[in-house]
Scaffold this active site. Structure first.
Site, short mmCIF file in Angstrom:
data_model
loop_
_atom_site.label_atom_id
_atom_site.label_comp_id
_atom_site.label_asym_id
_atom_site.label_seq_id
_atom_site.Cartn_x
_atom_site.Cartn_y
_atom_site.Cartn_z
N ARG A 14 0.98 -1.12 -0.04
CA ARG A 14 -0.03 -0.11 -0.03
C ARG A 14 0.81 1.25 0.17
O ARG A 14 0.95 1.99 -1.07
CB ARG A 14 -1.00 0.02 1.25
CG ARG A 14 -2.09 0.91 1.16
CD ARG A 14 -1.64 2.49 1.72
NE ARG A 14 -1.30 2.64 2.88
CZ ARG A 14 -0.48 3.69 3.35
NH1 ARG A 14 -0.46 4.72 2.61
NH2 ARG A 14 0.00 3.69 4.53
N ASP A 15 1.56 1.62 1.09
CA ASP A 15 2.32 2.91 1.25
C ASP A 15 3.24 2.98 0.16
O ASP A 15 3.64 3.88 -0.37
CB ASP A 15 2.90 2.97 2.52
CG ASP A 15 3.17 4.35 2.96
OD1 ASP A 15 3.63 5.09 2.30
OD2 ASP A 15 3.27 4.87 4.27
N HIS A 210 5.29 4.30 12.80
CA HIS A 210 5.35 4.44 11.31
C HIS A 210 6.10 5.51 10.76
O HIS A 210 5.96 6.73 11.03
CB HIS A 210 3.78 4.38 10.69
CG HIS A 210 3.76 4.64 9.08
ND1 HIS A 210 3.00 3.73 8.58
CD2 HIS A 210 4.11 5.44 8.53
CE1 HIS A 210 3.21 4.01 7.13
NE2 HIS A 210 3.58 5.23 7.25
N HIS A 212 8.84 7.20 8.32
CA HIS A 212 9.87 7.25 7.01
C HIS A 212 11.21 7.74 7.38
O HIS A 212 11.55 8.19 8.28
CB HIS A 212 8.74 8.21 6.15
CG HIS A 212 7.37 7.84 5.53
ND1 HIS A 212 7.45 7.33 4.52
CD2 HIS A 212 6.24 7.72 6.13
CE1 HIS A 212 6.24 6.71 4.00
NE2 HIS A 212 5.47 7.07 5.26
N CYS A 243 4.01 9.41 0.43
CA CYS A 243 2.66 9.55 0.12
C CYS A 243 2.43 10.65 -0.85
O CYS A 243 3.41 11.77 -1.00
CB CYS A 243 2.03 10.30 1.37
SG CYS A 243 0.45 10.99 1.31
N ASN A 252 9.33 4.36 3.53
CA ASN A 252 9.22 3.93 4.86
C ASN A 252 10.63 3.26 5.20
O ASN A 252 11.19 2.79 4.34
CB ASN A 252 8.22 2.86 5.03
CG ASN A 252 6.71 3.42 4.92
OD1 ASN A 252 6.23 3.84 3.77
ND2 ASN A 252 6.09 3.65 5.90
P1 HMG Z 1 -13.27 14.13 -1.78
O1 HMG Z 1 -13.25 14.76 -2.99
O2 HMG Z 1 -13.70 15.44 -0.68
O3 HMG Z 1 -14.48 13.22 -1.66
O4 HMG Z 1 -12.27 13.34 -1.56
P2 HMG Z 1 -16.17 13.66 -1.96
O5 HMG Z 1 -16.85 12.48 -0.98
O6 HMG Z 1 -16.47 14.69 -2.38
O7 HMG Z 1 -16.14 12.56 -3.56
C1 HMG Z 1 -15.64 12.96 -4.69
C2 HMG Z 1 -15.33 11.89 -5.72
O8 HMG Z 1 -14.64 10.82 -5.35
C3 HMG Z 1 -16.73 11.26 -5.98
O9 HMG Z 1 -16.55 10.77 -7.28
C4 HMG Z 1 -16.90 10.07 -5.11
O10 HMG Z 1 -17.57 8.95 -5.52
C5 HMG Z 1 -15.11 9.54 -5.08
P3 HMG Z 1 -16.77 11.54 -8.57
O11 HMG Z 1 -18.50 11.85 -8.23
O12 HMG Z 1 -15.99 12.90 -8.83
O13 HMG Z 1 -16.83 10.73 -9.74
N1 HMG Z 1 -14.89 9.02 -3.74
C6 HMG Z 1 -14.33 7.78 -3.67
N2 HMG Z 1 -14.18 6.75 -4.65
C7 HMG Z 1 -13.49 5.71 -4.22
N3 HMG Z 1 -13.28 5.39 -3.05
C8 HMG Z 1 -13.82 6.33 -2.12
C9 HMG Z 1 -14.04 7.50 -2.28
N4 HMG Z 1 -14.64 8.55 -1.67
C10 HMG Z 1 -15.21 9.42 -2.61
N5 HMG Z 1 -13.19 5.91 -0.59
C11 HMG Z 1 -11.12 11.22 -0.54
C12 HMG Z 1 -12.07 12.86 -0.21
C13 HMG Z 1 -10.66 10.87 0.94
C14 HMG Z 1 -11.78 10.14 -1.23
C15 HMG Z 1 -10.02 11.87 -1.49
O14 HMG Z 1 -9.30 13.00 -0.80
C16 HMG Z 1 -8.93 10.69 -1.18
O15 HMG Z 1 -9.14 9.35 -2.03
N6 HMG Z 1 -7.70 10.81 -0.76
C17 HMG Z 1 -6.76 9.94 -0.99
C18 HMG Z 1 -5.56 10.19 -0.19
C19 HMG Z 1 -4.73 8.97 -0.10
O16 HMG Z 1 -4.82 7.96 -0.27
N7 HMG Z 1 -3.41 9.42 0.50
C20 HMG Z 1 -2.27 8.45 0.62
C21 HMG Z 1 -2.66 7.40 1.98
S1 HMG Z 1 -2.22 8.41 3.46
C22 HMG Z 1 -0.55 8.23 3.75
O17 HMG Z 1 0.08 7.62 3.04
C23 HMG Z 1 -0.04 8.38 5.00
C24 HMG Z 1 0.12 7.06 5.84
O18 HMG Z 1 0.95 6.13 5.29
C25 HMG Z 1 0.65 7.34 7.22
C26 HMG Z 1 1.73 8.41 7.17
O19 HMG Z 1 2.85 7.96 6.66
O20 HMG Z 1 1.69 9.26 7.83
C27 HMG Z 1 -1.30 6.48 5.96
MG MG Z 2 2.95 6.43 5.30
#
Ligand code: HMG
Ligand code: MG
Length: 304
Positions: A14-15, A210, A212, A243, A252
């Protein structure tokens, strides 16, 4: 002082793969999960159910969950930032459901906005029904407290800001608190200060780190956590990771490096480091570059 045993979650599928410019086939992702479980990983973060517009690399999440061969005793987790994500994860036949879901918030407002498009408070309101619905199905919920040691947009993040999110996560019933140094800027004393805030609200068995490795501090930070008795860490095979919304952050800490450290300290993980190196070499081969892990590089050189 140190724990006898450490549990590692490999977040590489995933990450790691969320941050690759090239698209990796679902078949390679599935193969990676299989190799990790053969190496003895008992917890694997497989994918995320997020918007494919935001993170196209994870758009095959259903296919990957459908394709993995489940090993008894292995916990498979996925990221679900909202009900849409959880519903998608649970729309598959039950045997393809995740055992655990991850809600990922941020200790800084700026990162919350950039990463999940809402404020910290709003994110909690999105997570609340996710936690309830997951629990209703017997699924555990882990949190990521992102940017706990620093934010790419805000800069410094204080332990008070970390604790604020920890308390909010606890308030909606999240089972496990993952303290995340998203951009890899933390150093041991500051990591301990952040961990202390998590430990005020969660039992030690439900707190994890966690890290990096942007500034090369991740192993030192893990050591500092071990000194506190913390026994849960995320790590990423071959040092993959990052990310898409945290510019400049590197991967990481590599699982191979963490296992090498823990082996040296006589701390059990149940992981076979040789098979782990094989897993890292295989995915690195797919990506067309050597593993970032120093331990893996040294062990591969020794084999050659
Ligand atoms: P948004 O635009 O605010 O969501 O995004 P919305 O509810 O307004 O929906 C907008 C569109 O997204 C719609 O589609 C929804 O259907 C779709 P459209 O009508 O435009 O075609 N949608 C989705 N589709 C699939 N799966 C879903 C989903 N939700 C809405 N779950 C949202 C909000 C959270 C969805 C968006 O900002 C997003 O997907 N962000 C992803 C961020 C991400 O994955 N970042 C990386 C992971 S975090 C990380 O790496 C850190 C970590 O490792 C820890 C660390 O290191 O700190 C965990
Ligand atoms: Mg991370």
């Amino acid at each position: 002082m140190f724990p006898d045993r450490v549990k590692l979650v490999d977040v590489g599928p995933r990450d790691g793969l969320q941050n690759e410019k090239q698209m990796v086939d679902a078949a390679h992702k599935i193969d990676l999960v299989h190799r990790l479980q053969v190496a003895g990983l008992h917890e694997i973060e497989v994918t995320s159910f997020v918007s494919p517009k935001w993170v196209p690399q994870m758009s095959d999440s259903a296919q990957v969950m459908a394709g993995i061969r489940r090993e008894p005793g292995v916990r498979y987790s996925v990221l679900t930032p909202n009900m849409k994500g959880l519903e998608a994860a649970l729309s598959a036949p039950r045997e393809q459901w995740p055992d655990e879901v991850v809600v990922f918030g941020a200790a800084s407002e700026a990162f919350s906005q950039r990463n999940i498009n809402c404020s910290v408070e709003e994110s909690i309101e999105r997570f609340r029904p996710v936690v309830a619905a997951a629990h209703a199905q017997g699924i555990k919920v882990r949190s990521a407290i992102s940017c706990a040691l620093g934010c790419p947009y805000q800069g410094e993040v204080t332990p008070d800001e970390v604790e604020r999110l920890v308390v909010l996560m606890k308030g909606i019933g999240v089972d496990h608190c993952g303290v995340a140094d998203t951009i890899g800027v933390g150093t041991p004393k500051r990591v301990q200060a952040a961990m202390e805030r998590a430990l005020k609200h969660y039992p030690i068995a439900e707190v994890s780190g966690h890290f990096h490795d942007t500034y090369g501090q991740a192993l030192a930070n893990i050591y500092a956590c071990l000194e506190m008795g913390i026994s849960n860490f995320d790590a990423s095979i071959a040092g993959l990771g990052g990310c898409p919304y945290a510019k400049g952050a590197t991967g990481n800490v590599a699982t191979e490096d963490v296992v090498y450290l823990l082996n040296g300290l006589g701390i059990a993980t149940g992981i076979d480091i040789e098979l782990l190196v094989d897993a890292g070499a295989a995915i690195s081969n797919v990506l067309g570059r050597p593993p970032v892990s120093r331990a893996a590089k040294a062990m591969l050189a020794k084999r050659a």
